[in-house]
Design an enzyme around this catalytic site. Structure first.
Site, PDB file in Angstrom:
ATOM      1  N   ASP A  16      54.598  -0.744  48.150  1.00  0.00           N
ATOM      2  CA  ASP A  16      55.316   0.415  47.648  1.00  0.00           C
ATOM      3  C   ASP A  16      55.995  -0.019  46.343  1.00  0.00           C
ATOM      4  O   ASP A  16      56.216  -1.209  46.119  1.00  0.00           O
ATOM      5  CB  ASP A  16      56.341   0.839  48.700  1.00  0.00           C
ATOM      6  CG  ASP A  16      57.276   1.909  48.205  1.00  0.00           C
ATOM      7  OD1 ASP A  16      56.803   2.870  47.584  1.00  0.00           O
ATOM      8  OD2 ASP A  16      58.496   1.764  48.441  1.00  0.00           O
ATOM      9  N   ASP A  18      58.982   1.847  44.227  1.00  0.00           N
ATOM     10  CA  ASP A  18      60.431   2.032  44.070  1.00  0.00           C
ATOM     11  C   ASP A  18      61.179   1.489  45.288  1.00  0.00           C
ATOM     12  O   ASP A  18      60.928   1.906  46.413  1.00  0.00           O
ATOM     13  CB  ASP A  18      60.757   3.519  43.865  1.00  0.00           C
ATOM     14  CG  ASP A  18      60.073   4.089  42.634  1.00  0.00           C
ATOM     15  OD1 ASP A  18      59.924   3.357  41.637  1.00  0.00           O
ATOM     16  OD2 ASP A  18      59.662   5.263  42.675  1.00  0.00           O
TER      17      ASP A  18
HETATM   18 MG    MG Z   1      60.107   3.112  48.093  1.00  0.00          MG
END
Ligand code: MG
Ligand code: ZN
Length: 201
Positions: A16, A18
């Site tokens: 992932d 962010d």
């Molecule tokens: Mg995230």
């Protein structure tokens, strides 16, 4: 002739973005934590380049898989997101790290921009980005891991048949479905490297 046996497929670690690769930032318009929307808001969390390199040295492809619905929600433009992406790639390169692949989902069925406000197969927790990466990079999903800071990342990894790691997750996120709860990507990397190379029996 194509060899489709799993022995020829590489394991991957899907990241992932962010909250795992870069920190979330405070959106000046809302005062809430959000994705960076401007290149000067982009930075890389401590230990991320070293973790990418350690995983690649161990034979993993390292692939980014990120929901980026801000354009669909009318918060910024695709061009602004492209500049943020380029800045992150540049910061990683400055530290000697290079991702093997990058996949973004820009859709959000609840968005305001008609062309992106539609259902799709790629928005996590759907496994579309991981499946597409597996086809395009020759990856073995059962031998791969998904690392994210949200429950939907864990669900996405499970939906794709990967093992899953939470990293840098807020106390609000459910831990129940993840195979491991890590402090950050460096901690997740240590755990992944300590695991059997295949989840197959
Ligand atoms: Mg995230
Ligand atoms: Zn999508």
């Amino acid at each position: 002739m194509l060899d489709n046996s799993s022995a020829s497929l590489a394991p991957a670690v899907f990241l992932d973005r962010d909250g795992v690769v870069n920190p979330m930032v405070t959106n000046p318009r809302t005062g809430l934590l959000d994705s960076p929307h401007r290149p000067e808001e982009a930075s890389v969390l401590p230990g991320v380049p070293e973790s990418i390199l350690a995983l690649q040295r161990a034979g993993f492809r390292v692939i980014l898989a990120s929901n980026q619905p801000s354009v669909a929600r009318g918060k910024c433009t695709l061009e602004e997101l492209r500049l943020v992406h380029e800045r992150l790639i540049e910061l990683l390169a400055n530290a000697g790290a290079r991702l093997d692949g990058v996949y973004y989902c820009h859709h959000d069925p609840k968005g305001v921009l008609p062309e992106l406000a539609c259902p799709c197969v790629c928005r996590k927790p759907a496994p579309g980005m991981l499946r597409r990466a597996a086809r395009e990079h020759g990856l073995s999903l059962p031998d791969s891991f998904m690392v994210g800071d949200r429950e939907k990342d864990v669900e996405c990894g499970r939906n794709a048949g990967c093992r899953t790691v939470l990293a840098n997750a807020s106390p609000r996120e459910s831990r129940a479905a993840a195979d491991h709860d890590a402090k950050d990507l460096a901690d997740a990397t240590s755990w992944i490297l300590s695991q059997p190379r295949t989840a197959r029996a």
